[in-house]
Design an enzyme around this catalytic site. Structure first.
Site, mmCIF file in Angstrom:
data_model
loop_
_atom_site.group_PDB
_atom_site.id
_atom_site.type_symbol
_atom_site.label_atom_id
_atom_site.label_comp_id
_atom_site.label_asym_id
_atom_site.label_seq_id
_atom_site.Cartn_x
_atom_site.Cartn_y
_atom_site.Cartn_z
ATOM 1 N N HIS A 118 0.841 -1.208 0.000
ATOM 2 C CA HIS A 118 0.000 0.000 0.000
ATOM 3 C C HIS A 118 0.873 1.253 0.000
ATOM 4 O O HIS A 118 2.052 1.198 0.329
ATOM 5 C CB HIS A 118 -0.898 0.044 1.244
ATOM 6 C CG HIS A 118 -2.137 -0.779 1.104
ATOM 7 N ND1 HIS A 118 -2.160 -2.124 1.390
ATOM 8 C CD2 HIS A 118 -3.395 -0.462 0.690
ATOM 9 C CE1 HIS A 118 -3.377 -2.595 1.161
ATOM 10 N NE2 HIS A 118 -4.145 -1.611 0.732
ATOM 11 N N LYS A 124 -0.432 4.808 4.625
ATOM 12 C CA LYS A 124 -1.264 3.835 5.365
ATOM 13 C C LYS A 124 -0.714 3.632 6.774
ATOM 14 O O LYS A 124 0.479 3.465 6.963
ATOM 15 C CB LYS A 124 -1.316 2.499 4.603
ATOM 16 C CG LYS A 124 -2.280 1.523 5.237
ATOM 17 C CD LYS A 124 -2.789 0.503 4.257
ATOM 18 C CE LYS A 124 -3.750 -0.469 4.924
ATOM 19 N NZ LYS A 124 -4.986 0.203 5.358
HETATM 20 P P1 NAD Z 1 -7.761 9.721 5.260
HETATM 21 O O1 NAD Z 1 -6.840 9.936 6.418
HETATM 22 O O2 NAD Z 1 -7.490 10.404 3.965
HETATM 23 O O3 NAD Z 1 -9.280 10.083 5.685
HETATM 24 C C1 NAD Z 1 -9.834 9.864 6.950
HETATM 25 C C2 NAD Z 1 -10.673 11.086 7.273
HETATM 26 O O4 NAD Z 1 -11.442 10.845 8.453
HETATM 27 C C3 NAD Z 1 -9.811 12.347 7.578
HETATM 28 O O5 NAD Z 1 -10.276 13.438 6.791
HETATM 29 C C4 NAD Z 1 -10.013 12.579 9.053
HETATM 30 O O6 NAD Z 1 -9.940 13.953 9.424
HETATM 31 C C5 NAD Z 1 -11.423 12.019 9.235
HETATM 32 N N1 NAD Z 1 -11.766 11.728 10.623
HETATM 33 C C6 NAD Z 1 -11.023 11.092 11.563
HETATM 34 N N2 NAD Z 1 -11.683 11.066 12.721
HETATM 35 C C7 NAD Z 1 -12.875 11.692 12.515
HETATM 36 C C8 NAD Z 1 -13.987 11.986 13.335
HETATM 37 N N3 NAD Z 1 -14.021 11.629 14.620
HETATM 38 N N4 NAD Z 1 -15.048 12.628 12.781
HETATM 39 C C9 NAD Z 1 -15.046 12.999 11.475
HETATM 40 N N5 NAD Z 1 -13.990 12.758 10.645
HETATM 41 C C10 NAD Z 1 -12.931 12.126 11.171
HETATM 42 O O7 NAD Z 1 -7.803 8.134 5.067
HETATM 43 P P2 NAD Z 1 -8.427 7.271 3.865
HETATM 44 O O8 NAD Z 1 -7.343 6.850 2.943
HETATM 45 O O9 NAD Z 1 -9.638 7.948 3.317
HETATM 46 O O10 NAD Z 1 -8.841 5.963 4.672
HETATM 47 C C11 NAD Z 1 -9.700 6.018 5.796
HETATM 48 C C12 NAD Z 1 -9.902 4.612 6.352
HETATM 49 O O11 NAD Z 1 -10.540 3.800 5.354
HETATM 50 C C13 NAD Z 1 -8.599 3.880 6.720
HETATM 51 O O12 NAD Z 1 -8.857 3.063 7.839
HETATM 52 C C14 NAD Z 1 -8.320 3.033 5.489
HETATM 53 O O13 NAD Z 1 -7.512 1.930 5.746
HETATM 54 C C15 NAD Z 1 -9.735 2.638 5.114
HETATM 55 N N6 NAD Z 1 -9.922 2.257 3.710
HETATM 56 C C16 NAD Z 1 -10.772 1.227 3.469
HETATM 57 C C17 NAD Z 1 -11.070 0.860 2.166
HETATM 58 C C18 NAD Z 1 -12.101 -0.221 1.937
HETATM 59 O O14 NAD Z 1 -12.295 -0.650 0.790
HETATM 60 N N7 NAD Z 1 -12.812 -0.642 2.991
HETATM 61 C C19 NAD Z 1 -10.486 1.533 1.091
HETATM 62 C C20 NAD Z 1 -9.601 2.592 1.359
HETATM 63 C C21 NAD Z 1 -9.340 2.962 2.681
#
Ligand code: NAD
Length: 268
Positions: free
Chosen positions: A157, A161
């Site tokens: 990744h 990450k």
């Molecule tokens: P990112 O850091 O770009 O986005 C996360 C967002 O959540 C940030 O903007 C952060 O400020 C916000 N956040 C955190 N705590 C919060 C709260 N209490 N209230 C409101 N907003 C809050 O990360 P990302 O790449 O978008 O990934 C996010 C999560 O999703 C990670 O755990 C990642 O591993 C997971 N993910 C899962 C998949 C899937 O297919 N299930 C795909 C991609 C990413």
């Protein structure tokens, strides 16, 4: 229900922005709103602009309880702590909740199961169709191939990450363990370094790579004397997860309370 209202918590994140863009481009649903951490920079910014389009007159909020009350389903790709807090709000509001956040520990999963007694929750470490198909294939292969085939799960990744192995790699390990009729925690070999000794038969090994902007590469290798079976998936864009999440969210809206998985959505 006419056009389901979809909310996004963590709407300024990488996944949040992509999902907002997709919802705004569809005419079979509407964007109920989005939240970010109180006091963070995106709060108060226009959601349409944040998603890379024209302003829509709805700004990023910081009150998730109000968003859950105003939505038919909320998409949550935030952090484990935030998702655990959100699941309680979802149950209180009777709002469907799709959790894509990874790195959830045992306590977080228990909290999700408990809340799913009161509302519809879908938890998926990976929302792409291809990976969910891969999970089914890995389970099948592990059931057919004996312990003389060593199972290794490999993932790579992007450099941002924060959890390892990826939620998808763990799900692939679980699928392999299920196929073999064993528990992953009894068989997992998480990392190797130094004088490890020979590989133990029946173990499920993991290897993790991090770098650049890789959206997500996964392979599961079944290695025996004389041959190797490799099953894999490469995501070339995060959009595939966002598309799967929006489709699964629409499927989940209005479903009875319970804990659902992507295989229910995709009928795998
Ligand atoms: P990112 O850091 O770009 O986005 C996360 C967002 O959540 C940030 O903007 C952060 O400020 C916000 N956040 C955190 N705590 C919060 C709260 N209490 N209230 C409101 N907003 C809050 O990360 P990302 O790449 O978008 O990934 C996010 C999560 O999703 C990670 O755990 C990642 O591993 C997971 N993910 C899962 C998949 C899937 O297919 N299930 C795909 C991609 C990413």
């Amino acid at each position: 229900m006419d056009k389901p209202a979809i909310g996004i918590v963590g709407c300024a994140g990488r996944m949040g922005r992509l999902m907002a863009e997709l919802i705004l481009a569809r005419d079979d649903c509407r964007l109920a709103g989005g939240t970010e951490r109180p006091g963070s920079e995106p709060v108060g910014q226009d959601l349409g602009t944040l998603a890379g389009g024209p302003p829509i007159g709805t700004v990023v909020g910081d009150d998730p309880a109000a968003l859950f009350a105003a939505s038919d389903v909320v998409l949550d790709f935030t952090s484990p702590g935030a998702s655990v807090a959100h699941v309680e709000l979802a149950a209180n509001a009777g709002c469907a909740h799709l959790i894509g956040t990874t790195g959830l520990d045992r306590d977080a999963l228990a909290a999700i199961r408990k809340a799913a007694e009161r509302t519809a929750i879908l938890q998926a470490a990976n929302t792409s169709l291809g990976v969910n198909l891969l999970l089914a294939l890995v389970e099948q292969a592990a059931a057919k191939l004996s312990e003389s085939y060593d199972i290794e799960v490999l993932e790579m990744h992007h450099r941002h990450k924060v959890d390892a192995p990826s939620g998808t790699a763990l799900a692939l390990g679980e699928a392999a363990a299920r196929g073999r009729g064993v528990a992953l925690q009894d068989k997992a070999d998480w990392a190797r370094h130094g004088q490890t000794g020979a590989r133990e038969s029946g173990q499920i090994g993991f290897a993790v790579l991090r770098g650049g902007d890789v959206a997500g590469d996964h392979s599961v290798i079944f290695a025996a004397e004389g041959e190797r079976v490799e099953l894999g998936h490469r995501a070339s864009s995060r959009a595939v997860f966002a598309q799967g999440a929006v489709a699964a969210g629409l499927w989940l809206a209005g479903k009875p309370a319970g804990l659902y998985a992507m295989r229910d959505v995709l009928e795998l």
